[in-house]
Design a protein around this motif. Structure first.
Motif, PDB file in Angstrom:
ATOM      1  N   GLY A 104       0.665  -0.821   0.181  1.00 37.85           N
ATOM      2  CA  GLY A 104      -0.109  -0.182   0.042  1.00 37.85           C
ATOM      3  C   GLY A 104       0.701   1.337  -0.320  1.00 37.85           C
ATOM      4  O   GLY A 104       0.314   2.329  -0.491  1.00 37.85           O
ATOM      5  N   LEU A 105       2.593   1.667   0.256  1.00 36.76           N
ATOM      6  CA  LEU A 105       3.026   2.313  -0.383  1.00 36.76           C
ATOM      7  C   LEU A 105       3.117   2.769  -1.494  1.00 36.76           C
ATOM      8  O   LEU A 105       3.742   2.147  -2.150  1.00 36.76           O
ATOM      9  CB  LEU A 105       4.118   2.084   0.939  1.00 36.76           C
ATOM     10  CG  LEU A 105       4.173   1.509   2.661  1.00 36.76           C
ATOM     11  CD1 LEU A 105       5.353   1.836   2.916  1.00 36.76           C
ATOM     12  CD2 LEU A 105       3.658   2.594   2.864  1.00 36.76           C
ATOM     13  N   THR A 106       3.598   3.834  -1.401  1.00 40.68           N
ATOM     14  CA  THR A 106       3.617   4.234  -3.281  1.00 40.68           C
ATOM     15  C   THR A 106       5.078   4.338  -3.244  1.00 40.68           C
ATOM     16  O   THR A 106       6.146   5.008  -2.723  1.00 40.68           O
ATOM     17  CB  THR A 106       3.004   6.312  -2.920  1.00 40.68           C
ATOM     18  OG1 THR A 106       2.284   6.217  -2.916  1.00 40.68           O
ATOM     19  CG2 THR A 106       3.639   6.839  -4.498  1.00 40.68           C
ATOM     20  N   PRO A 107       5.445   4.129  -4.415  1.00 40.11           N
ATOM     21  CA  PRO A 107       6.701   3.374  -4.976  1.00 40.11           C
ATOM     22  C   PRO A 107       7.206   4.464  -5.136  1.00 40.11           C
ATOM     23  O   PRO A 107       6.518   5.761  -4.978  1.00 40.11           O
ATOM     24  CB  PRO A 107       6.317   2.971  -6.797  1.00 40.11           C
ATOM     25  CG  PRO A 107       4.677   1.956  -6.226  1.00 40.11           C
ATOM     26  CD  PRO A 107       4.405   3.468  -5.388  1.00 40.11           C
ATOM     27  N   ALA A 108       8.740   4.611  -4.824  1.00 43.39           N
ATOM     28  CA  ALA A 108      10.085   5.963  -4.743  1.00 43.39           C
ATOM     29  C   ALA A 108       9.759   6.652  -3.200  1.00 43.39           C
ATOM     30  O   ALA A 108      10.064   7.610  -3.675  1.00 43.39           O
ATOM     31  CB  ALA A 108       9.452   6.389  -6.045  1.00 43.39           C
ATOM     32  N   THR A 109       8.989   5.914  -2.478  1.00 44.04           N
ATOM     33  CA  THR A 109       9.175   6.570  -1.791  1.00 44.04           C
ATOM     34  C   THR A 109      10.156   6.276  -0.489  1.00 44.04           C
ATOM     35  O   THR A 109      10.138   4.851  -0.025  1.00 44.04           O
ATOM     36  CB  THR A 109       7.297   7.482  -0.969  1.00 44.04           C
ATOM     37  OG1 THR A 109       6.994   6.036  -0.941  1.00 44.04           O
ATOM     38  CG2 THR A 109       6.456   7.633  -1.859  1.00 44.04           C
ATOM     39  N   PHE A 169       6.124  12.185  -5.358  1.00 36.76           N
ATOM     40  CA  PHE A 169       4.462  11.339  -6.030  1.00 36.76           C
ATOM     41  C   PHE A 169       3.502  11.535  -4.528  1.00 36.76           C
ATOM     42  O   PHE A 169       2.367  12.113  -4.947  1.00 36.76           O
ATOM     43  CB  PHE A 169       4.687  10.090  -6.087  1.00 36.76           C
ATOM     44  CG  PHE A 169       6.042   9.666  -7.400  1.00 36.76           C
ATOM     45  CD1 PHE A 169       5.691   9.836  -8.151  1.00 36.76           C
ATOM     46  CD2 PHE A 169       7.437   9.406  -6.848  1.00 36.76           C
ATOM     47  CE1 PHE A 169       6.173   9.547  -9.898  1.00 36.76           C
ATOM     48  CE2 PHE A 169       8.181   8.963  -7.509  1.00 36.76           C
ATOM     49  CZ  PHE A 169       7.894   9.223  -8.498  1.00 36.76           C
ATOM     50  N   SER A 170       4.048  11.499  -3.988  1.00 34.41           N
ATOM     51  CA  SER A 170       2.627  11.395  -2.350  1.00 34.41           C
ATOM     52  C   SER A 170       3.459  11.147  -1.023  1.00 34.41           C
ATOM     53  O   SER A 170       4.770  10.905  -1.111  1.00 34.41           O
ATOM     54  CB  SER A 170       1.417  10.634  -3.106  1.00 34.41           C
ATOM     55  OG  SER A 170       1.622   9.143  -2.447  1.00 34.41           O
ATOM     56  N   ALA A 226       8.631 -10.778  -8.280  1.00 32.82           N
ATOM     57  CA  ALA A 226       7.358 -10.357  -7.479  1.00 32.82           C
ATOM     58  C   ALA A 226       7.807 -11.186  -6.066  1.00 32.82           C
ATOM     59  O   ALA A 226       8.794 -11.579  -5.956  1.00 32.82           O
ATOM     60  CB  ALA A 226       6.177 -11.155  -7.561  1.00 32.82           C
ATOM     61  N   PRO A 227       7.022 -10.262  -5.287  1.00 29.35           N
ATOM     62  CA  PRO A 227       6.383  -9.095  -5.060  1.00 29.35           C
ATOM     63  C   PRO A 227       6.288  -7.083  -5.514  1.00 29.35           C
ATOM     64  O   PRO A 227       7.202  -7.611  -5.594  1.00 29.35           O
ATOM     65  CB  PRO A 227       6.103  -9.585  -3.426  1.00 29.35           C
ATOM     66  CG  PRO A 227       6.772  -9.535  -2.585  1.00 29.35           C
ATOM     67  CD  PRO A 227       7.681 -10.729  -3.498  1.00 29.35           C
ATOM     68  N   ALA A 228       5.078  -7.061  -5.782  1.00 27.97           N
ATOM     69  CA  ALA A 228       5.113  -5.556  -6.300  1.00 27.97           C
ATOM     70  C   ALA A 228       5.905  -4.602  -4.769  1.00 27.97           C
ATOM     71  O   ALA A 228       6.190  -3.802  -5.839  1.00 27.97           O
ATOM     72  CB  ALA A 228       3.760  -5.356  -6.541  1.00 27.97           C
ATOM     73  N   ALA A 229       5.551  -4.938  -4.456  1.00 28.06           N
ATOM     74  CA  ALA A 229       5.687  -4.080  -3.154  1.00 28.06           C
ATOM     75  C   ALA A 229       6.512  -4.489  -2.067  1.00 28.06           C
ATOM     76  O   ALA A 229       6.686  -5.732  -1.427  1.00 28.06           O
ATOM     77  CB  ALA A 229       4.039  -3.338  -2.139  1.00 28.06           C
TER      78      ALA A 229
END
Length: 214
Positions: A35-40, A56-57, A82-85
């Motif tokens: 759930g965390l925004t990528p690149a943060t 980003f956010s 994978a996983p994505a996060a």
């Protein structure tokens, strides 16, 4: 006579109640970075705070585990399995996890490491913050093209862990779990031990008064 018996009984109940309420156990906690925004940067998200400000956010109101991350970037990469996060030492090749209250027993995680040529992938556990104090345990994570599960046990209480890997998302870690294999038996806290001593003192006082009364 009954007064002394009642007094001693009250002291015993008080001590037992305080001891029952003053024990502490180490509970495993897991950080999956979902759930965390990528690149943060993960930053204080797992300390009940926010990820670091980025273009980003900012993600806030994370679970309050008392864990602060340094140089750990949330990432997705076409080269990463994978996983994505997941989290990764994006720029420096090193990410640090600080736990002020400490953690015990061990930690586990999933990791991948696509290159071990320049920076050796590994995890080090220290007794102090920011990789300070005594080195409690170290493991070489090695090179792998897929996600592998890893668990590292140690003795004592740790306050930080340093994750090393190749930058720019060629290394990553996920599902970081603390207090793995930690003692599960309740252990009296120092304050509780003090209360226990006070209770014994009161019991001795009642016993002495009873003898004098008799």
């Amino acid at each position: 006579m009954n007064l002394f018996k009642k007094g001693m009984g009250t002291a015993l109940v008080l001590v037992a109640g305080l001891l029952a309420g003053g024990v502490a156990t180490a509970t495993p906690i897991t950080m999956d970075f979902d759930g965390l925004t990528p690149a943060t940067s993960v930053h204080t998200y797992y300390d009940g705070g926010c990820t670091a400000i980025s273009i980003f956010s900012v993600d806030c109101c994370g679970p309050d585990y008392g864990v602060v991350w340094k140089d750990a970037t949330v990432g997705t990469s076409p080269d990463a399995p994978a996983p994505a996060a997941f989290a990764a030492p994006f720029l420096t090749g090193q990410a640090t996890m600080n736990v002020v209250a400490g953690f015990e027993g061990g930690l586990s995680l999933s990791y991948y490491n696509l290159s071990n040529l320049v920076i050796v992938g590994g995890v080090s556990v220290y007794s102090g913050l920011d990789g300070g104090g005594t080195l409690l345990a170290y493991a070489d994570l090695g090179e792998t093209s897929d996600w592998d599960f890893f668990s590292l046990a140690f003795a004592g209480t740790a306050q930080s862990a340093v994750f090393q890997g190749f930058p720019v998302f060629l290394s990553g870690f996920d599902d970081v779990t603390l207090n793995v294999n930690a003692p599960t038996n309740p252990v009296p806290e120092p304050a509780t031990l003090g209360v226990f001593g006070l209770g014994l003192l009161l019991m001795g006082l009642f016993a002495g008064l009873r003898r004098r009364h008799n």
